[in-house]
Design an enzyme around this catalytic site. Structure first.
Site, PDB file in Angstrom:
ATOM      1  N   HIS A 303       0.817  -1.217   0.000  1.00 10.02           N
ATOM      2  CA  HIS A 303       0.000   0.000   0.000  1.00 10.02           C
ATOM      3  C   HIS A 303       0.848   1.263   0.000  1.00 10.02           C
ATOM      4  CE1 HIS A 303      -3.638   2.318   0.734  1.00 10.02           C
ATOM      5  NE2 HIS A 303      -3.087   2.872   1.800  1.00 10.02           N
ATOM      6  N   PHE A 304       1.802   1.339   0.906  1.00  8.64           N
ATOM      7  CA  PHE A 304       2.693   2.500   0.986  1.00  8.64           C
ATOM      8  C   PHE A 304       3.964   2.202   0.190  1.00  8.64           C
ATOM      9  CE2 PHE A 304       0.185   3.460   4.897  1.00  8.64           C
ATOM     10  CZ  PHE A 304      -0.283   4.707   4.491  1.00  8.64           C
TER      11      PHE A 304
END
Length: 329
Positions: A303-304
């Site tokens: 996600h990051f």
């Protein structure tokens, strides 16, 4: 044993040859190396918007093309700490914290409406307050519905878009993560909210950073520790629950944003962590329906993506923006 001796004349000639070789190689090496700005060149500023102090990071020459970096949940502009130095030699970079996030004010819920419409309005006024009228967008997670509201309302301002795990299509929400969130959209009860609250605890925050990555040893624990410190402020978790509910307003805007893509064809780079369980790659591919010239890169991370692949994303951005925007002189 045979011993070899280098005569003084030969040693001098060898030294001179090495110096000449280094002198010729240095310009090529400098040309090939990325132009990386020092992190000390980042300025940390605050501007007041409708009585709310909005914190932002600024770097790079002010006469260069502007990049507006819009962060996701539950983080702040600190998610861009590794990316900014990779771009600040060539671009003017602005990265704000939304109200209720990071170093910006966190007004109480009875004094401020925590919704995507209102946060987009604040960021719109923020850009006017600091005097930027044209910018390329970097959007991730919550940054996408905020940035796309700006782009659809003011298409003349947007010079390009970089999307990193930010959704604008129904396909991106058709997964297990969103099931309890959608239940909350349908019935805003404390019982349904309670099912979402674990996402606001340390284990949930750490999961967002570590799920789908290649190597946890390359993810700084400072990232989730800082985010959790902001989440643990009194009243902040209620703000985040309200933002979960407000996210339900975003799918209704998808047709509008997709129409903006089709009509204006903004240059787009899609750099997507393909192992993301929140916004999986199923949400990346549909952009190509409306923007067939968009450049799609699926990265082997989560996600990051900037935590593990800031260097790769910075390289992709330098190439893409270098072909799209006029660089600083």
């Amino acid at each position: 044993m045979t011993t070899f001796r280098i005569l003084p004349q030969a040693a001098a000639a060898l030294s001179l040859a090495l110096l000449v070789q280094v002198a010729h190689a240095a310009p090529a090496a400098a040309k090939d190396a990325p132009n990386v700005a020092n992190t000390a060149s980042v300025a940390y500023r605050t501007v007041k918007v409708d009585g709310v102090n909005v914190f932002y990071r600024e770097a790079g020459p002010k006469d260069a093309p502007t990049l507006l970096l819009l962060h996701g949940f539950p983080t702040s502009s600190q998610m861009f700490r590794n990316l900014i130095p990779l771009l600040a030699d060539r671009y003017h970079i602005i990265a704000p914290d939304y109200p209720g996030y990071g170093q910006s004010d966190m007004p109480p819920m009875d004094k401020f409406k925590y919704s995507f419409d209102n946060l987009a309005g604040v960021i719109d006024k923020f850009t006017q307050a600091i005097g930027i009228s044209r910018y390329a967008l970097y959007v991730q997670d919550y940054g996408a519905p905020i940035g796309y509201r700006l782009a659809a309302a003011h298409p003349e301002r947007v010079t390009a878009i970089v999307v990193q795990n930010g959704n604008a299509y129904d396909e991106g929400l058709a997964n297990e993560f969103w099931a309890p969130v959608k239940v909350y959209w349908g019935a805003k009860t404390e019982a349904n909210a309670a099912k979402l609250r674990p996402l606001l605890e340390l284990s949930g925050t750490k999961w967002q950073y570590t799920e789908g990555i290649r190597d946890v040893q390359h993810i700084s624990p400072d990232a989730w520790t800082v985010d959790q410190a902001y989440l643990d402020r009194p009243g902040n978790k209620d703000i985040q629950i309200e933002m979960f509910y407000s996210y339900g307003t975003n799918p209704g805007h998808y047709p509008e944003w997709q129409a903006y893509f089709r009509k204006h064809q903004p240059p787009m780079l899609i750099a997507w962590g393909k192992n993301d369980k929140i916004f999986p790659a199923a949400g990346a591919h549909p952009y190509l329906r409306d923007l067939p010239k968009a450049e799609l890169h699926l990265l082997d991370t989560g996600h990051f993506a900037l935590e593990e692949d800031s260097a790769e994303i910075g390289k992709l951005m330098r190439d893409f923006l270098g072909r799209t925007l006029k660089p600083a002189k």
